[in-house]
Motif scaffolding. Structure first.
Motif, short mmCIF file in Angstrom:
data_model
loop_
_atom_site.label_atom_id
_atom_site.label_comp_id
_atom_site.label_asym_id
_atom_site.label_seq_id
_atom_site.Cartn_x
_atom_site.Cartn_y
_atom_site.Cartn_z
N LYS A 182 30.82 55.07 25.53
CA LYS A 182 31.48 55.99 24.60
C LYS A 182 32.94 55.65 24.34
O LYS A 182 33.48 56.01 23.29
N PHE A 183 33.61 55.00 25.31
CA PHE A 183 35.05 54.81 25.20
C PHE A 183 35.44 53.36 25.44
O PHE A 183 34.72 52.62 26.12
N PRO A 184 36.59 52.92 24.91
CA PRO A 184 37.11 51.60 25.25
C PRO A 184 37.29 51.49 26.75
O PRO A 184 37.75 52.44 27.40
N ASP A 185 36.94 50.35 27.34
CA ASP A 185 36.89 50.23 28.80
C ASP A 185 37.76 49.07 29.30
O ASP A 185 37.26 47.96 29.53
N PRO A 186 39.06 49.30 29.49
CA PRO A 186 39.95 48.24 29.99
C PRO A 186 39.55 47.72 31.37
O PRO A 186 39.76 46.54 31.67
N ALA A 187 38.98 48.58 32.24
CA ALA A 187 38.58 48.14 33.56
C ALA A 187 37.48 47.08 33.48
O ALA A 187 37.47 46.11 34.26
N ALA A 188 36.54 47.25 32.55
CA ALA A 188 35.48 46.26 32.37
C ALA A 188 36.06 44.95 31.83
O ALA A 188 35.64 43.86 32.24
N ALA A 189 37.03 45.05 30.92
CA ALA A 189 37.68 43.84 30.41
C ALA A 189 38.43 43.12 31.52
O ALA A 189 38.43 41.89 31.59
N LYS A 190 39.07 43.87 32.40
CA LYS A 190 39.77 43.27 33.54
C LYS A 190 38.80 42.51 34.43
O LYS A 190 39.10 41.41 34.91
N ALA A 191 37.62 43.09 34.67
CA ALA A 191 36.61 42.43 35.50
C ALA A 191 36.21 41.08 34.90
O ALA A 191 36.07 40.09 35.62
N VAL A 192 36.03 41.05 33.59
CA VAL A 192 35.66 39.80 32.92
C VAL A 192 36.78 38.76 33.05
O VAL A 192 36.54 37.58 33.35
N LEU A 193 38.01 39.19 32.83
CA LEU A 193 39.14 38.26 32.90
C LEU A 193 39.32 37.73 34.32
O LEU A 193 39.51 36.52 34.54
N ASP A 194 39.24 38.62 35.31
CA ASP A 194 39.46 38.22 36.70
C ASP A 194 38.32 37.36 37.24
O ASP A 194 38.56 36.33 37.89
N ARG A 195 37.09 37.76 37.00
CA ARG A 195 35.94 37.11 37.64
C ARG A 195 35.37 35.94 36.84
O ARG A 195 34.69 35.08 37.40
N VAL A 196 35.63 35.93 35.53
CA VAL A 196 35.00 34.93 34.67
C VAL A 196 36.01 33.98 34.03
O VAL A 196 35.95 32.76 34.22
N VAL A 197 36.94 34.54 33.27
CA VAL A 197 37.86 33.70 32.50
C VAL A 197 38.77 32.88 33.41
O VAL A 197 38.95 31.67 33.21
N GLU A 198 39.35 33.51 34.42
CA GLU A 198 40.26 32.78 35.31
C GLU A 198 39.60 31.57 35.96
O GLU A 198 40.12 30.46 35.86
N PRO A 199 38.46 31.72 36.65
CA PRO A 199 37.88 30.55 37.32
C PRO A 199 37.29 29.51 36.37
O PRO A 199 37.41 28.30 36.62
N ILE A 200 36.68 29.94 35.29
CA ILE A 200 36.02 28.97 34.41
C ILE A 200 37.03 28.23 33.54
O ILE A 200 36.93 27.01 33.35
N ALA A 201 38.02 28.95 33.00
CA ALA A 201 39.04 28.31 32.16
C ALA A 201 40.19 27.74 32.98
O ALA A 201 41.07 27.07 32.44
N ASP A 202 40.18 27.99 34.31
CA ASP A 202 41.23 27.51 35.21
C ASP A 202 42.61 27.96 34.73
O ASP A 202 43.53 27.16 34.55
N VAL A 203 42.74 29.28 34.52
CA VAL A 203 44.00 29.86 34.09
C VAL A 203 44.32 31.06 34.98
O VAL A 203 43.45 31.57 35.70
N GLU A 204 45.57 31.49 34.93
CA GLU A 204 45.96 32.71 35.62
C GLU A 204 46.26 33.77 34.56
O GLU A 204 47.04 33.54 33.65
N VAL A 205 45.61 34.91 34.70
CA VAL A 205 45.76 35.98 33.72
C VAL A 205 46.28 37.22 34.42
O VAL A 205 45.68 37.69 35.40
N GLU A 206 47.40 37.75 33.96
CA GLU A 206 47.93 39.00 34.49
C GLU A 206 47.09 40.13 33.93
O GLU A 206 47.02 40.33 32.71
N THR A 207 46.42 40.90 34.81
CA THR A 207 45.51 41.94 34.32
C THR A 207 45.84 43.34 34.84
O THR A 207 45.17 44.29 34.46
N GLU A 208 46.84 43.45 35.71
CA GLU A 208 47.15 44.77 36.26
C GLU A 208 47.55 45.76 35.17
O GLU A 208 47.31 46.96 35.29
#
Length: 245
Positions: A182-208
């Motif tokens: 029902k609502f925009p979900d920043p916590a779910a986006a954070k999970a994707v960035l932390d668990r997926v994008v960082e290791p696969i793209a080999d980058v550091e993403v500030e997500t706090e």
């Protein structure tokens, strides 16, 4: 005629990772994509034009310019591409859109990461399920994602992108993350960035800040989320399918 128009020939990329950020359930990919573009100050690299996409102009605060609703941003230093969209893509446009984008991604030698939300089953969990497309399973080694616990379907334009990648033999990865329906979900986006994008793209993403500014982000995306709910079948999402469905 569908095409991707590259504006920045001066940006050189070498087998980049592409993050897909189409609006969908929980706006997970959209929030993640917008965060990457803003955090890294990514350059607008290309525009996507195809039949069925809304012919609208996007403007933003702090400048006089306009831009197309569906764009690709690039970061040469991090070898990163982000597909960003400010509008939902209708079912009638999904097939041509997916075919056009898949051909272009293949030409770039990019590894696309396709993101879809699924209605969370319990509390505030943000479990992420990984999908291997066209034999890209080795890319999931060491990544904190689960295997599917049931049979399911990814629908909408993201589902079309995954279908066309598999059909074309384009190695890609799909990720299904639990999110609010029902609502925009920043916590779910954070999970994707932390668990997926960082290791696969080999980058550091500030997500706090996605957590700290969750209310602000949700309010900013609420109008688009309402449009997605009204659109119904335009929204990309993953959902279980029964054995005999």
């Amino acid at each position: 005629m569908a095409h991707v128009n590259v504006h920045r020939d001066d940006i050189q990329l070498d087998e980049p990772v592409l993050i897909e950020g189409l609006p969908g359930l929980g706006l997970v990919g959209k929030i993640a994509a917008d965060h990457l573009v803003e955090t890294y100050g990514m350059d607008r690299y290309a525009s996507i034009h195809c039949e069925g996409l809304p012919e609208v102009a996007i403007y933003d605060e702090g400048g006089h310019g306009v831009e197309p609703p569906v764009r690709i941003h690039a970061d040469a230093e991090r070898d990163l591409l982000v597909l960003q969209s400010d509008v939902p893509i209708s079912p009638s446009a999904a097939e041509e859109f997916a075919a056009c984008v898949t051909n272009w991604i293949d030409e770039q030698g990019a590894l696309p990461l396709y993101i879809s939300g699924t209605q969370r089953s319990d509390g505030q969990t943000t479990d992420v399920v990984g999908l291997s497309i066209a034999g890209a399973g080795a890319q999931l080694d060491g990544v904190d994602v689960s295997t599917p616990g049931e049979r399911g379907v990814v629908s909408g334009p993201t589902g079309a992108l995954i279908y066309h990648a598999e059909r074309a033999g384009l190695e890609a990865l799909g990720f299904v993350v639990e999110a609010s329906p029902k609502f925009p979900d920043p916590a779910a986006a954070k999970a994707v960035l932390d668990r997926v994008v960082e290791p696969i793209a080999d980058v550091e993403v500030e997500t706090e800040t996605l957590v700290e500014q969750a209310q602000e982000i949700s309010e900013a995306k609420e109008r688009l989320a309402q449009r997605m709910q009204q659109a119904g079948d335009e929204s990309s999402q993953a959902q279980p399918v029964g054995m005999y469905q």
